[in-house]
Write a protein that holds these residues in place. Structure first.
Motif, mmCIF file in Angstrom:
data_model
loop_
_atom_site.group_PDB
_atom_site.id
_atom_site.type_symbol
_atom_site.label_atom_id
_atom_site.label_comp_id
_atom_site.label_asym_id
_atom_site.label_seq_id
_atom_site.Cartn_x
_atom_site.Cartn_y
_atom_site.Cartn_z
ATOM 1 N N UNK A 277 10.086 83.013 86.372
ATOM 2 C CA UNK A 277 9.476 81.681 86.248
ATOM 3 C C UNK A 277 7.957 81.797 86.299
ATOM 4 N N UNK A 278 7.454 82.617 87.227
ATOM 5 C CA UNK A 278 6.008 82.792 87.361
ATOM 6 C C UNK A 278 5.415 83.409 86.108
ATOM 7 N N UNK A 279 6.065 84.435 85.590
ATOM 8 C CA UNK A 279 5.552 85.110 84.399
ATOM 9 C C UNK A 279 5.566 84.173 83.200
ATOM 10 N N UNK A 280 6.637 83.401 83.041
ATOM 11 C CA UNK A 280 6.676 82.478 81.906
ATOM 12 C C UNK A 280 5.608 81.393 82.062
ATOM 13 N N UNK A 281 5.369 80.950 83.305
ATOM 14 C CA UNK A 281 4.312 79.968 83.550
ATOM 15 C C UNK A 281 2.937 80.545 83.261
ATOM 16 N N UNK A 282 2.733 81.805 83.620
ATOM 17 C CA UNK A 282 1.435 82.432 83.380
ATOM 18 C C UNK A 282 1.215 82.727 81.898
ATOM 19 N N UNK A 283 2.294 82.865 81.145
ATOM 20 C CA UNK A 283 2.151 83.068 79.705
ATOM 21 C C UNK A 283 1.446 81.883 79.067
ATOM 22 N N UNK A 284 1.806 80.671 79.498
ATOM 23 C CA UNK A 284 1.133 79.474 79.012
ATOM 24 C C UNK A 284 -0.305 79.414 79.474
#
Length: 136
Positions: free
Chosen positions: A47-54
């Motif tokens: 979840x954190x990585x996908x959020x940081x992708x944005x």
């Protein structure tokens, strides 16, 4: 006596095997808890990585926008100064026409300035302006 000794050896062996079984079962339960904990951490990490992708996209866009603003700083501040010093008392249409002429003059003089000049973008802060609208 020999049978008692054999029985004692078998009972000792069974007791050792039961103790080993309990140790292995305890170890299995600990490992199962660790697997569950790691699974939860993995879900949170995804979840954190996908959020940081944005965030990477947003930061890249912000960086590009700030680079453009930095490059156009000289001309934009010069036009903003002219608006504040000279055009405040004139009608809106005259101000817009004059600003367009000044932007054209910046291009002919090869001074960097925004193609579409807006005083609000140069000297305004969106948060402050939004607060003024809310306070109205």
């Amino acid at each position: 006596a020999e049978k008692k000794a054999e029985l004692k050896a078998v009972q000792d062996n069974v007791a050792k095997l039961v103790a080993d079984f309990e140790t292995a079962r305890t170890k299995k339960e600990e490992l199962a808890l660790q697997v569950e904990d790691c699974s939860r951490k993995l879900v949170r990490a995804e979840k954190l990585i996908s959020g940081l992708g944005g965030e990477k996209t947003r930061w890249s866009d912000s960086s590009a926008r700030l680079g453009d603003q930095y490059n156009n700083l000289i001309g934009d501040v010069l036009i903003a100064s002219g608006i504040i010093a000279y055009l405040g008392t004139f009608m809106g249409k005259y101000r817009m026409d004059t600003v367009k002429k000044w932007v054209g003059l910046m291009k002919t003089q090869e001074l960097p300035a925004a193609k579409e000049f807006a005083l609000r973008n140069v000297i305004g802060e969106d948060v402050t302006i939004r607060q003024w609208v809310i306070d109205k």
